[in-house]
Structures are given as structure tokens and as C-alpha cells.
Design an enzyme around this catalytic site. Sequence first.
Site, PDB file in Angstrom:
ATOM      1  N   HIS A  18     -21.243  34.104  69.731  1.00  0.00           N
ATOM      2  CA  HIS A  18     -20.484  35.153  69.073  1.00  0.00           C
ATOM      3  C   HIS A  18     -19.049  34.667  68.840  1.00  0.00           C
ATOM      4  O   HIS A  18     -18.721  33.499  69.087  1.00  0.00           O
ATOM      5  CB  HIS A  18     -20.530  36.451  69.892  1.00  0.00           C
ATOM      6  N   HIS A  21     -17.217  32.787  71.714  1.00  0.00           N
ATOM      7  CA  HIS A  21     -17.544  31.359  71.800  1.00  0.00           C
ATOM      8  C   HIS A  21     -16.808  30.587  70.707  1.00  0.00           C
ATOM      9  O   HIS A  21     -16.279  29.492  70.939  1.00  0.00           O
ATOM     10  CB  HIS A  21     -19.052  31.136  71.621  1.00  0.00           C
ATOM     11  N   CYS A 128     -24.833  38.626  90.123  1.00  0.00           N
ATOM     12  CA  CYS A 128     -24.775  39.023  88.717  1.00  0.00           C
ATOM     13  C   CYS A 128     -25.440  37.931  87.889  1.00  0.00           C
ATOM     14  O   CYS A 128     -24.955  36.791  87.869  1.00  0.00           O
ATOM     15  CB  CYS A 128     -23.329  39.227  88.263  1.00  0.00           C
ATOM     16  N   CYS A 131     -23.045  36.520  85.013  1.00  0.00           N
ATOM     17  CA  CYS A 131     -22.075  35.504  85.445  1.00  0.00           C
ATOM     18  C   CYS A 131     -22.740  34.344  86.168  1.00  0.00           C
ATOM     19  O   CYS A 131     -22.120  33.288  86.341  1.00  0.00           O
ATOM     20  CB  CYS A 131     -21.041  36.123  86.387  1.00  0.00           C
ATOM     21  N   CYS A 145     -20.600  44.540  88.032  1.00  0.00           N
ATOM     22  CA  CYS A 145     -19.706  43.411  87.809  1.00  0.00           C
ATOM     23  C   CYS A 145     -18.661  43.786  86.757  1.00  0.00           C
ATOM     24  O   CYS A 145     -18.979  44.424  85.739  1.00  0.00           O
ATOM     25  CB  CYS A 145     -20.525  42.200  87.344  1.00  0.00           C
ATOM     26  N   HIS A 148     -19.677  42.130  83.436  1.00  0.00           N
ATOM     27  CA  HIS A 148     -20.940  42.570  82.829  1.00  0.00           C
ATOM     28  C   HIS A 148     -21.303  43.970  83.349  1.00  0.00           C
ATOM     29  O   HIS A 148     -22.255  44.131  84.134  1.00  0.00           O
ATOM     30  CB  HIS A 148     -22.059  41.569  83.137  1.00  0.00           C
ATOM     31  N   LYS A 295     -14.367  43.566  75.133  1.00  0.00           N
ATOM     32  CA  LYS A 295     -14.739  42.156  75.027  1.00  0.00           C
ATOM     33  C   LYS A 295     -16.082  42.003  74.327  1.00  0.00           C
ATOM     34  O   LYS A 295     -17.025  42.744  74.601  1.00  0.00           O
ATOM     35  CB  LYS A 295     -14.827  41.554  76.428  1.00  0.00           C
ATOM     36  N   LYS A 298     -22.638  38.626  74.891  1.00  0.00           N
ATOM     37  CA  LYS A 298     -24.072  38.705  74.590  1.00  0.00           C
ATOM     38  C   LYS A 298     -24.711  39.898  75.298  1.00  0.00           C
ATOM     39  O   LYS A 298     -25.577  40.577  74.752  1.00  0.00           O
ATOM     40  CB  LYS A 298     -24.766  37.427  75.057  1.00  0.00           C
TER      41      LYS A 298
END
Length: 512
Positions: A18, A21, A128, A131, A145, A148, A295, A298
Site C-alpha cells: 500500500h 510501503h 500479535c 506485528c 495491539c 493492529h 494509518k 493491510k
Amino acid sequence: MSKFYLTTAIDYSNGEPHLGHALEKIGADCIARYRRLHGDAVHFLMGMDEHSQSVIQAAARTGGTPQAWVDRMAETFADYWRRLQCSHDDWIRTTQPRHARAVPALLERIRERRPADLFEAEYSGLYCTGCEEFKTEAQIVDGHCIEHPTLALVPTKERNHFFRLSAYRDPVLERIRSGAFRVEPEIRRNEILRLLEAGLQDISISRQRQPWGIPFPGDTQQTVYVWFDALINYLSATGFPDAGFERLWPADLHVVGKGITRFHCVIWPAMLLAAELALPREVWAHGYVQWSGAKMSKTAGTAVNLGDAIERHGADALRYFLLREVGFENDGDFTWERFDARYTSELANTLGNLVSRALSMIHRYRGGTVPRAAASIGSAFDNEVRDAVAVYETHMNGYHVHDGAAQLMQIATNANRYIEETAPWKLAKQEAHAELDLVLVNLARTLVRLAILAHPFMPAKAETIWSAVCPGIVLSPASLETAVRDVEGRSVGTAPILFPKPDEDAGGPKRA
């Protein structure tokens, strides 16, 4: 030539890339291209992290094997980086044999030099999968997390191999404080210093009965923990453990996201100290690309498809926009409106318009040949541009690419203002030949400089400008000063349309 070994984080191969990255890879590529233009022997590494639990889960959803999945995802990522003109010299995957050799070699080296730093113990905690990390209380909010929040944490209890990270608090802290190991920007360095000052806990570096990963040396029931495995990629790519790996090592710059600084600025240097290997010289931790303040990831899903963003105005425009609008230090929002606005105002109306006007006037008034003007070097405008270029270089040398992009556009803005102030069309009508020659030479020399300054950000468009102003000359460190100095008397090409303005109803995603 100075060696400059530059790396990015290697990405999980559990889904398509995305804009987050892309920001990292484009930013690192911008630095790589800038250093090459200054004559450095750059070795630029990118790659894929392929041993995570998320890969097992992604492969299971398709009914295929993890290896088949990562093979497909590696090609997907590589294709996007080709489209975005990333100029990496090497592409590493953690399933490659060279990496599979390097990981146990580093563990054995630690065992030989610091045997007490590797031990077995029971571990229980919340894991997680996003991560690929056991989470501490400080990393958990409302049972999830921080990075996430849509994923459930997995309670895990295992007997694992551990690394005595606690022994390296003071050595890592001292190296960061002294500047021997630099962590930038300052906000990230302060975060790491606070983390170290609070003390470190020993960490699990293996997983029990994991069917996908590198076997832990001496223990067939365990695989190397994915982060311990992944960090070693920077060393694997140098040829470690074979002789000669020091040709590249230590890395001069690791470019990573701010969410993984603990791994790169605490665990990784501790691993290297335990193995008695040199630490990387610097870690630069950039911020996140956001959509409406959240943020892009994915796990949460992305509001913007990377392919759509590339198609909107082209790869060069996206590269420039991400580094100019979002930057390489703080978080920043991506919106279609801001992308369109910067494309039109800065790329089309400022830079593109300048190139078109300057080259058109050289053809109209001097038949396509840059005239000679004795006072051009050292003239007031030439000195102004040279001073502005020095400011650009200061920004770029410090990896402040946002400011470098802004300075590039400021030079183009000033050159457009110079055209309005000097009014070459009036000078031509008045037959003020010497004054007109000076203006045209100054503009030609400015275009050469802008092609050079734009190259790290917009390599294809920069090459187009360069080819028009310096036809037949290869853009290289050896050619730069000569091209600027010897612009007079050179025949130039016709004005290209660098940034066409799109029809409001055609092409690209619908404007939000």
C-alpha cells in the site's frame, strides 16, 4: 568513491503493498539516487520477509502452500517497485539459501562469543500476528495491539530459546548517546532512549513446532523467531558469513517505519554486539501515510489502491507527492484532492511550465541554441540559484527529503518569477540582445540544475528535462558540473509536455 550501503525494511508477504510501503521505498530510492549523483558507490537493498505466521494464514485461505504464496507475493511487490522506478541493487527474500545460511551462522557466532546470552526458558504472553511480536502491557490498549487494533491477541505459552537482551541496555544506550549509532529523526531517538532507560527484558527468539521458518540450530523442534530471522537479512545480503562481507558491512543507513524502531534500534544492535560485529551507522524511522488521520495498513484495509495512485498522474508525480506532502519524518494524510492540487499547481503550472517557457524562448529568440553571455556565471540570479541549490543539498544530506522537494520547487518558482521580472519578450522587441542572452543562459543553466535536483524525486521526468537541455550527455556524476558550466552554445531540444493536465472526467479513480 565512498561506499554507501542503504536498506529498507523487508515487507511481510501476507498481502499487496500500500502507500505506506511505497513511501518508504520511494524515500530510500530518493536517497540512493541522490548519493549516486554525488559519486558514492551505493548498494541499495530491498526485499521480502516470508516466514511470518500471517503468511501461513494467507496461504491457507487460498488452499496453497506458504512457498507458493510468497513466490507470488514477491513478484507482486517487485512489480510495484519497478513501476515506481525503485533502483535497488539487490532483492533479498528470507526463503533464499543465502539467508538460510546466514541466520544460524549468526546464532552460532553469538553462542561462541557470548554463550550465556542464549538460553532456554518458558514463555507466556499475548502474541500479535500482525506485528509478529509478543506484546507488553504498554503496547496494549483495550485488549488490542496499538498497531493492529482489529486483530485479536493470541495467548501463547511455549518453551523457547531466549536472547539475553537485558545485558545490552547500557552498551546500546551509550552508543546512541555518543552518536556512534545514530537514530533519527530526533523524536524517534528520544523514544528509544526512554525505552532503554526504562530497562530491557530478555526476549524469546524461537517458536515451537512452527511449520514454516528457519530451523533453530541444534533444535529440530523450534524455528527461529521471525523478527530475529528477518533482521539478519541486512547481513545476509553482504555475503555473511563468507569472507569479504565487510566490503559492505556495516550498513550506512537503515530506513524503517516508526513502528519497528524497537527491533532496529534496540534488538538489532544488541544482536550485533553479542556477535562482535559492527553496528549500522544510522537508522532513519519515517512516519505513516494516513487516510483521514488513520494509518494505512493491510490489516485494517486501505482506502487507496497503490495501483490507482500510480495511474492517477504517473509514477513520478506520486513519488514527488508522497515525499513533498507526507514527508519522511512525521505522519501525513493522503487525499486525492491534495494529490491533484499539488500535481496541477507545482508539477504542471510551476515546473512543467518553466521548462516549456524557457526552452520555447531559446528556440524562438536564438534558434534553439543557448546564447553566450559573458556575465552569466556570477550574475545575481545565477548566485541566487546556486545558494538555493546549497540549501537543497543541506536538506538532502540530512535525509530531510520533504524539505529537499520543497526547495526544488522553490527554485522553479523563483525562475518563473525571474521570467516575469525580466520579460524576455520585451527585451527581444527592444533588441536588447545582451540582456536577453543573459536571461536565456540563466534559464538554461537553471533547467540543468533542476534536472539534477529533480532526479532523486522524479527520475523519468528529470531525464526528460536533462535530455532536452543536455542532448547527447549522459546524466552522471562526471557530467554534472560540466553540463552546468558549459551550457552556452549548446543546442537544446524542443519543450516537452512534462505534466499534462488531465481532463476532469477522464482517467483515474473518481475524485473524492
